[in-house]
Design an enzyme around this catalytic site. Structure first.
Site, short mmCIF file in Angstrom:
data_model
loop_
_atom_site.label_atom_id
_atom_site.label_comp_id
_atom_site.label_asym_id
_atom_site.label_seq_id
_atom_site.Cartn_x
_atom_site.Cartn_y
_atom_site.Cartn_z
N GLU A 17 -25.25 69.83 -29.37
CA GLU A 17 -26.24 69.84 -28.28
C GLU A 17 -26.05 71.04 -27.35
OE1 GLU A 17 -29.64 67.71 -27.86
OE2 GLU A 17 -27.93 66.92 -28.94
N GLU B 186 -19.90 77.05 -24.29
CA GLU B 186 -20.15 78.41 -23.83
C GLU B 186 -21.59 78.54 -23.36
OE1 GLU B 186 -16.61 78.41 -26.40
OE2 GLU B 186 -18.62 77.57 -26.62
#
Length: 383
Positions: free
Chosen positions: A367, A371
Site C-alpha cells: 500500500e 519511503e
C-alpha cells in the site's frame, strides 16, 4: 471535551469479532499458514456477519459502518491471523472502493453487491514487474477494440484473484496519451474466466502464507465497453482517491500485529522462568514490554484519528500516511522484540510469534512503501 472512547455500537461489534476470531480463526491459523491454505469458508462466514462490505452502502449489500468501525474490526482479526486480515483488507478497500466510488448503477449491482455480501472475493491489480511505488509507470495497456477494450500486460503480487470465490480483478491500465505526451489511464473490471486472462501459480512468500498472491497475465483479453469503471483518462486519479483509506487499513493491520506481539510477549514473560525467576522480573525484558505498549498506544492514536477524519469527510491523506508509516514500523519493532523475549522458543515455526514476525515486514512495503509515505508527508508539510 475530548472523548477517546469508541461508541457503544462499535465496542459491541469489536467484542463480537473478538469472540468470532477466537472460535473460528485462532484454532486454525497455524495450519492455514503452514499448508498455505486460503480459508474460503471463513470468508463466507464473514459475509454472514456483514463484515465483507463495511465500507459499502447498504443499498448495495454493505453495512456502511465507516472507517473507525472498520479499524476496530481489523484490530481483532489481524491480532489472530494476519493472512486472513490482509485478504479481508484488500477485498474491503482497493478491490471494492473503486466500484463503490466510481461504478455505474449496473456495475454496482453486478459486481459490488456480491463483493459486499461476501458471496464473492475482490482483487485489485496495480503493481507490475517494473512498476510498484511508481504507479504512473505501469505499462499494461487497454486499447479500444470494436465495442470494447483489448487488454495486454502483466500484473504482479496480486492478492485474492486466484481463490475459488474470486469474482475477478479490477485493474489500472494505460489507455493512451495526453496532448503533452503524458499517459492516460483507465480502470477496468476483468471477470474470472475472461478469454486471455490467466493466473500464475501462487507465489511463495516470506509471510502471509494463507493469502493467495499471484502474477496475472492479460494477452489480447477483450472486455465489453461497460467494463470501464469511471471515466477513461481518470483511472490513476480514481485509484489515488481511494488509496488513503487503503493506507489507513494497512495501518490498522499493523496495529493489530503490534497488539498480538505485545500479548504474546507478556504471556511468555509471565510463564517463562530463568535463574529461578519469571522473565518479568528482569528489567531488560520488562522495558521491552513497556516500549511496545507505549508505542502501541501512540500508533493507535494515529490510526484512529486518520479513520475518524475519513469518516468526517475531512482531508486525511497526510494523517493516513503518518499512521501507515508509524504503525508498520512499530509492527516490525514489536514483532522483533517479542521474538527476542521468546528466545529460542520464538524462532521455531510452531510458535505463534514466529508467524507474526514473518508477516510483519510486508507492512512496510504494501500500500505504498514507507519511503513513499515519507514523501507524501513531506510534500504535505512543505508545499
Amino acid at each position: 471535551m475530548m472523548d477517546f472512547d469508541l461508541p457503544p455500537e462499535i465496542v459491541s461489534l469489536q467484542e463480537m469479532c473478538r469472540d468470532f476470531a477466537a472460535k473460528e480463526i485462532a484454532p486454525h491459523a497455524a495450519r492455514w499458514s503452514e499448508d498455505e491454505l486460503f480459508p474460503s469458508r471463513l470468508f463466507r462466514q464473514l459475509g454472514e456477519l456483514e463484515l465483507m462490505g463495511m465500507l459499502v452502502s447498504e443499498k448495495y449489500g454493505g453495512s456502511d459502518a465507516g472507517m473507525v468501525a472498520y479499524v476496530a474490526v481489523m484490530e481483532e482479526l489481524g491480532a489472530v491471523d494476519q493472512s486472513v486480515a490482509a485478504a479481508w483488507n484488500a477485498h474491503s478497500t482497493i478491490a471494492s472502493l473503486p466500484l463503490a466510488e466510481f461504478g455505474t448503477e449496473q456495475q454496482k449491482e453486478d459486481w459490488l453487491r456480491p463483493l459486499a455480501t461476501g458471496e464473492k472475493l475482490g482483487a485489485f491489480g496495480l503493481t507490475e514487474p517494473e512498476a510498484g511505488s511508481d504507479a504512473a509507470g505501469i505499462t499494461t495497456r487497454a486499447e479500444r477494440s470494436g465495442d470494447g477494450w483489448l487488454i495486454n500486460g502483466t500484473k504482479m503480487f496480486i492478492s485474492n484473484a486466484g481463490t475459488d470465490m474470486s469474482l475477478g480483478v479490477t485493474i489500472l491500465a494505460v489507455t493512451g496519451t495526453t496532448p503533452d505526451g503524458g499517459k492516460r489511464y483507465g480502470t477496468f473490471f476483468i471477470p474470472d474466466g475472461a478469454a486471455g486472462y490467466t493466473k500464475g501459480q501462487r507465489l511463495k512468500k516470506l509471510g502471509w502464507h494463507a493469502l493467495d498472491t499471484r502474477e496475472l497475465v492479460f494477452e489480447d483479453c477483450w472486455i465489453p465497453a461497460e467494463h470501464l469503471v469511471g471515466q477513461e483518462g481518470n483511472g490513476l486519479r480514481q485509484f489515488l482517491a481511494v488509496l488513503d483509506k487503503g493506507r489507513i487499513s494497512v495501518a490498522a493491520l499493523s496495529l493489530s500485529l503490534a497488539k498480538a506481539a505485545l500479548r504474546l510477549a507478556v504471556e511468555h514473560a509471565r510463564t517463562r522462568r530463568q535463574f529461578g525467576r519469571p522473565l518479568t522480573a528482569f528489567q531488560a525484558v520488562s522495558h521491552k514490554i513497556a516500549d511496545i505498549a507505549t508505542e502501541y498506544e501512540a500508533a493507535r492514536g494515529l490510526v484512529y484519528r486518520a479513520a475518524w477524519l475519513a469518516d468526517q469527510g475531512r482531508p486525511h491523506a497526510k494523517e493516513a500516511a503518518m499512521a501507515k508509516l508509524y504503525a508498520s514500523e512499530l509492527a516490525n519493532r514489536a514483532a522483533s522484540q517479542s521474538l527476542q523475549i521468546h528466545g529460542g522458543y520464538g524462532y521455531i515455526r510452531e510458535s505463534e510469534i514466529s508467524r507474526f514476525y514473518a508477516d510483519a515486514k510486508i507492512l512496510e512495503i504494501g500500500e505504498g512503501t514507507n519511503e513513499v509515505q515519507r514523501n507524501v508527508i513531506a510534500r504535505a508539510l512543505t508545499r
